[in-house]
Design a protein around this motif. Structure first.
Motif, PDB file in Angstrom:
ATOM      1  N   THR A 110       0.856  -1.204   0.000  1.00 16.70           N
ATOM      2  CA  THR A 110       0.000   0.000   0.000  1.00 16.70           C
ATOM      3  C   THR A 110       0.888   1.250   0.000  1.00 16.70           C
ATOM      4  O   THR A 110       0.626   2.196  -0.751  1.00 16.70           O
ATOM      5  CB  THR A 110      -0.959   0.043   1.213  1.00 16.70           C
ATOM      6  N   ILE A 139      -2.679  -5.046  -4.504  1.00 19.21           N
ATOM      7  CA  ILE A 139      -2.681  -4.061  -3.414  1.00 19.21           C
ATOM      8  C   ILE A 139      -2.036  -2.746  -3.870  1.00 19.21           C
ATOM      9  O   ILE A 139      -2.584  -1.658  -3.632  1.00 19.21           O
ATOM     10  CB  ILE A 139      -1.914  -4.627  -2.189  1.00 19.21           C
ATOM     11  N   ALA A 143      -3.907   0.939  -4.112  1.00 20.57           N
ATOM     12  CA  ALA A 143      -3.396   2.142  -3.449  1.00 20.57           C
ATOM     13  C   ALA A 143      -3.127   3.239  -4.482  1.00 20.57           C
ATOM     14  O   ALA A 143      -3.381   4.425  -4.233  1.00 20.57           O
ATOM     15  CB  ALA A 143      -2.126   1.818  -2.666  1.00 20.57           C
ATOM     16  N   LEU A 327      -7.558  -2.164   2.203  1.00 23.39           N
ATOM     17  CA  LEU A 327      -7.598  -1.354   0.975  1.00 23.39           C
ATOM     18  C   LEU A 327      -8.585  -0.187   1.083  1.00 23.39           C
ATOM     19  O   LEU A 327      -9.552  -0.251   1.785  1.00 23.39           O
ATOM     20  CB  LEU A 327      -7.939  -2.226  -0.219  1.00 23.39           C
TER      21      LEU A 327
END
Ligand code: NAI
Length: 327
Positions: A110, A139, A143, A327
């Motif tokens: 992230t 991921i 992000a 998330l």
């Protein structure tokens, strides 16, 4: 002469980094006429080791290496990057559960996805090598999407090592040279659940499936050999595969940037093709041209293949569920 491209590499002090950086600087990834600047990210405790690698890069006097920096700050490493190779990841330590591994990596990816989206070139190409690479790429992409700016289609996971492993097994089985084999695909997750599918593969134009004509070998020998190759290499070498992983990363980015005549397997965010939910980073057959890639559509999926694809998708869906709250 061409302006240099900036290549960020994370985990630069690690094993794969040691096999990767020298080949990038030699022009194997972006072309023998393309200068590069290396932007190396690793943890604070690895900075000294990165410095040592940079000393060796200096000592190669690569004509194409236009600069190198080392940092422990993702914002510095990804600044104006054209290509990001995300190799560094949290390895599984003793007693660590799969879910803990996923969330430990979720924290890393992230941060890095956000830093890429805020700092890199808008058309940056990102390849995640660090495992679990499909979910880590998923991921990082999620992000990055929150930030905007970069292209969500350009966050990939690395399935190319599985693809290359399968190619060499097929070459050995058929007695054909690797270069003669075309149109292979590896569907799914970079894990033993991947499905290496040679139903469409040809050798000098002839069907490889027909040449081999051995469904038992496919199911009981070929797929387990490719799927468990990483473990077999650890067993033999006492260390995990690094040179072949670095080579696969070079192949993936090389073909993405410079194009490829053949199909290549890439872990790319699904556009819904073949019933794979949108956004899942999944191994698909792709063709690359003009600096972009497309998923090859319309291949027939028989019942056996559907079963294999569903299994590897199920594993990815479980990984997605384990990180959903992050998330
Ligand atoms: P390694 O342990 O030798 O090196 C990893 C490096 O990453 C270390 O220098 C470490 O300090 C660094 N690192 C850890 N967390 C970081 C972070 N947050 N930011 C920046 N750097 C960080 O491992 P190796 O052998 O180089 O493998 C790297 C990864 O690649 C592993 O996750 C491995 O499972 C994966 N891999 C993936 C393959 C694939 O086909 N997708 C094939 C082989 C390995």
């Amino acid at each position: 002469s061409k302006a240099p491209l900036r290549v960020a590499v994370t985990g630069a002090a690690g094993q794969i980094g040691y096999s990767l950086l020298f080949r990038i600087a030699a022009g194997d990834m972006l072309g023998k006429d393309q200068p590069v600047i290396l932007q190396l990210l690793d943890l604070p405790q690895a900075q000294q080791a990165v410095k040592g690698v940079m000393m060796e890069l200096d000592d190669c006097a690569f004509p194409l290496l236009a600069g190198a920096v080392a940092t422990d700050d993702p914002n510095v490493a990804f600044k104006d990057a054209d290509v990001c190779l995300l190799v560094g990841a949290r390895p599984r330590s003793k007693g660590m559960e799969r879910a803990d591994l996923l969330t430990a990596n979720g924290a890393i990816f992230t941060v890095q996805g956000k830093a890429i989206a805020e700092n890199a070139k808008e058309d940056v190409k990102v390849l995640v090598v660090g495992n679990p690479c499909n979910t880590n790429a998923y991921i990082a992409r999620a992000a990055a999407i929150k930030v905007g700016r970069t292209n969500p289609a350009n966050y990939h996971g690395m399935l190319r090592l599985d693809h290359n492993r399968a190619l060499s097994q097929l070459a050995a089985k058929t007695g054909k040279p690797v270069a003669a084999l075309k149109q292979l695909v590896v569907w799914g997750n970079h894990s033993p659940s991947m499905y290496a599918d040679y139903r469409f593969t040809t050798a000098d134009g002839a069907s490889v499936k027909a040449l081999i004509n051995d469904p038992v070998w496919n199911n009981d020998v070929f797929l387990p050999t490719v799927g468990k190759r990483g473990a077999a290499i650890i067993e033999a070498r006492g260390l995990s595969s690094a040179a072949s992983a670095a080579n696969a990363a070079i192949d993936h980015v090389h073909d993405w940037v410079l194009g490829s005549d053949d199909w290549v397997t890439m872990g790319v965010p699904s556009d819904g093709s073949y019933g794979i939910p949108e956004g899942v980073v999944f191994g698909f057959p792709c063709c690359c041209r003009n600096g972009g890639y497309e998923i090859i559509k319309g291949l027939e999926i028989d019942d056996y293949s559907r079963g294999k694809i569903d299994l590897t998708l199920k594993e990815l869906e479980e990984e997605r569920a384990a990180v959903a709250s992050m998330l």
